[in-house]
Design a protein around this motif. Structure first.
Motif, PDB file in Angstrom:
ATOM      1  N   ASP A 251     -15.147  10.446  43.433  1.00 29.62           N
ATOM      2  CA  ASP A 251     -16.522  10.588  43.893  1.00 29.62           C
ATOM      3  C   ASP A 251     -17.384  11.005  42.718  1.00 29.62           C
ATOM      4  O   ASP A 251     -16.938  11.749  41.838  1.00 29.62           O
ATOM      5  CB  ASP A 251     -16.632  11.617  45.020  1.00 29.62           C
ATOM      6  N   ILE A 252     -18.617  10.545  42.717  1.00 28.41           N
ATOM      7  CA  ILE A 252     -19.532  10.853  41.629  1.00 28.41           C
ATOM      8  C   ILE A 252     -20.066  12.276  41.710  1.00 28.41           C
ATOM      9  O   ILE A 252     -20.458  12.859  40.704  1.00 28.41           O
ATOM     10  CB  ILE A 252     -20.700   9.831  41.623  1.00 28.41           C
ATOM     11  N   ASP A 277     -18.359   8.162  38.243  1.00 25.76           N
ATOM     12  CA  ASP A 277     -18.934   6.965  38.858  1.00 25.76           C
ATOM     13  C   ASP A 277     -17.852   5.895  38.960  1.00 25.76           C
ATOM     14  O   ASP A 277     -17.275   5.476  37.960  1.00 25.76           O
ATOM     15  CB  ASP A 277     -20.098   6.462  38.008  1.00 25.76           C
ATOM     16  N   VAL A 278     -17.564   5.455  40.163  1.00 23.74           N
ATOM     17  CA  VAL A 278     -16.488   4.502  40.367  1.00 23.74           C
ATOM     18  C   VAL A 278     -16.826   3.137  39.768  1.00 23.74           C
ATOM     19  O   VAL A 278     -15.919   2.347  39.457  1.00 23.74           O
ATOM     20  CB  VAL A 278     -16.186   4.366  41.873  1.00 23.74           C
ATOM     21  N   PHE A 279     -18.104   2.826  39.573  1.00 27.43           N
ATOM     22  CA  PHE A 279     -18.493   1.541  39.001  1.00 27.43           C
ATOM     23  C   PHE A 279     -18.441   1.564  37.476  1.00 27.43           C
ATOM     24  O   PHE A 279     -17.970   0.618  36.848  1.00 27.43           O
ATOM     25  CB  PHE A 279     -19.898   1.157  39.476  1.00 27.43           C
ATOM     26  N   CYS A 280     -18.948   2.645  36.891  1.00 26.34           N
ATOM     27  CA  CYS A 280     -18.996   2.723  35.426  1.00 26.34           C
ATOM     28  C   CYS A 280     -17.742   3.344  34.816  1.00 26.34           C
ATOM     29  O   CYS A 280     -17.391   3.027  33.676  1.00 26.34           O
ATOM     30  CB  CYS A 280     -20.215   3.541  34.984  1.00 26.34           C
ATOM     31  N   ASP A 281     -17.079   4.220  35.559  1.00 26.40           N
ATOM     32  CA  ASP A 281     -15.920   4.935  35.015  1.00 26.40           C
ATOM     33  C   ASP A 281     -14.850   5.066  36.086  1.00 26.40           C
ATOM     34  O   ASP A 281     -14.548   6.168  36.546  1.00 26.40           O
ATOM     35  CB  ASP A 281     -16.353   6.317  34.504  1.00 26.40           C
ATOM     36  N   PRO A 282     -14.226   3.960  36.497  1.00 29.86           N
ATOM     37  CA  PRO A 282     -13.227   4.031  37.564  1.00 29.86           C
ATOM     38  C   PRO A 282     -11.890   4.598  37.058  1.00 29.86           C
ATOM     39  O   PRO A 282     -11.689   4.765  35.850  1.00 29.86           O
ATOM     40  CB  PRO A 282     -13.075   2.566  37.985  1.00 29.86           C
ATOM     41  N   ILE A 283     -11.005   4.869  37.981  1.00 29.17           N
ATOM     42  CA  ILE A 283      -9.647   5.308  37.631  1.00 29.17           C
ATOM     43  C   ILE A 283      -8.887   4.113  37.056  1.00 29.17           C
ATOM     44  O   ILE A 283      -8.865   3.031  37.633  1.00 29.17           O
ATOM     45  CB  ILE A 283      -8.920   5.844  38.884  1.00 29.17           C
ATOM     46  N   ARG A 284      -8.265   4.321  35.921  1.00 28.14           N
ATOM     47  CA  ARG A 284      -7.511   3.240  35.279  1.00 28.14           C
ATOM     48  C   ARG A 284      -6.364   3.823  34.463  1.00 28.14           C
ATOM     49  O   ARG A 284      -6.329   5.019  34.161  1.00 28.14           O
ATOM     50  CB  ARG A 284      -8.432   2.400  34.389  1.00 28.14           C
ATOM     51  N   GLU A 285      -5.435   2.946  34.081  1.00 30.15           N
ATOM     52  CA  GLU A 285      -4.273   3.360  33.297  1.00 30.15           C
ATOM     53  C   GLU A 285      -4.723   3.848  31.920  1.00 30.15           C
ATOM     54  O   GLU A 285      -5.619   3.271  31.298  1.00 30.15           O
ATOM     55  CB  GLU A 285      -3.300   2.198  33.141  1.00 30.15           C
TER      56      GLU A 285
END
Length: 325
Positions: A251-252, A277-285
């Protein structure tokens, strides 16, 4: 006659006249010159019926204490009492501070106190933040924050299937309505979970666990409902949901994300929540864990072993790809 043997004087008869017996006082008649005495109007029948229904409902909630059976109404009453106590303590903190500031400070400090015993990689930063916040309050006010935490724990202990902090957050009018921040009521989340959660037995057999995602988690009502829906399925398989459910959320808004973190931590759910921000900085490996909050159950032996096996599996897959090239 000696002075110590004085002659007793004869008892004189009382000359007072006996009072006549007083009979009942007859009410005086109202003079005809005055207007008639006011009498309140009779309550309409439909209002009397509502009052009777209300009394019946109150008697059902506040039943006799001798009844030991736990019913949904008694659980609801206990939870209502806990909520009232939470609001009472919270109100004492708002005499010198804004309600929003108190709420934010409570949530951040509570989250830090849950994170620091297990997440040593973020310990120093979060401990400094905790001390900086608590020092804004005097000694008497500092003692009220543990009471708020205790009431939160008791509320979820009495009824795990609820969005306790989210409900109070909206009740206090702290939501950001300008940006469309409105929490979904829990009963709707429970209905959505029943509709969307499929049979998880196949995924449990393949992976050993189920992952529940929410990219806009808020205080976690949807996730809590989903976890309990999966829990009911796992109980039929004689499995503990705490060892077979992983929650991944984002959540932002930091405050509401940490409210979700507190809920999942107290419910014993393995989870990690990212603030961003899930659009600009989502969860990733390979992502930095700076804004990640890991629950206590995530650090249990079961989940750490799974994490280690997954990393080894990724390494082996990467070596196989290099060999093919």
């Amino acid at each position: 006659m000696p002075f110590w043997k004085k002659k007793k004087s004869k008892q004189q008869k009382s000359t007072a006249k006996e009072k006549p017996a007083v009979g009942p006082v007859k009410p005086k008649q109202r003079p005809s010159s005055l207007p008639p005495k006011y009498e309140p109007p009779k309550m309409p029948d439909y209002i009397l019926k509502k009052e009777d229904a209300l009394k019946t409902a109150i008697n059902q909630v506040y039943g006799s204490k001798s009844e030991k059976a736990v019913t949904p109404s008694t659980v609801q009453q206990k939870n209502s009492d806990t909520r009232k106590e939470f609001l009472r303590v919270f109100g004492r903190l708002t005499t010198r501070h804004r309600a929003w500031d108190v709420w934010r400070d409570f949530v951040v400090m509570f989250a830090c106190s849950l994170s620091n015993p297990v997440d040593k990689s973020h310990y120093d930063e979060r401990e400094k933040r905790y001390l900086k916040i608590i020092n804004k309050y005097n000694r008497e006010e500092q003692q009220l924050f543990p009471e708020l935490a205790a009431h939160t724990v008791m509320a979820l202990e009495e009824n795990p299937e609820q969005d306790f902090l989210g409900g109070i957050f909206m009740e206090l009018g702290l939501g950001d309505g300008k940006n469309g921040q409105f929490f979904t009521p829990y009963h709707i989340c429970a209905l959505m979970a029943k509709i969307t959660v499929d049979d998880v037995s196949k995924e449990i057999e393949e992976k050993g666990y189920v992952t529940i995602h929410d990219p806009c988690c808020g205080a976690g009502a949807t996730l809590i409902a989903g976890v309990h829906e999966v829990r009911r399925q796992l109980e039929k398989m004689n499995l503990n949901y705490q060892n077979h459910v992983l929650v991944v959320a984002q959540d932002i808004d930091e405050v509401v994300a940490l409210m979700c973190y507190i809920h999942l931590s107290l419910l014993g759910v393995a989870a990690y929540i990212k603030v961003g921000d899930v659009f600009c900085d989502p969860i990733r490996e390979g992502d930095s864990t700076e804004n990640y909050w890991f629950t206590m159950m995530y650090f249990s032996d079961v989940w750490q072993t799974r994490l280690l096996i997954r990393r080894m599996d990724d390494i082996l897959k990467g070596e196989n790809k290099d060999d093919k090239h």
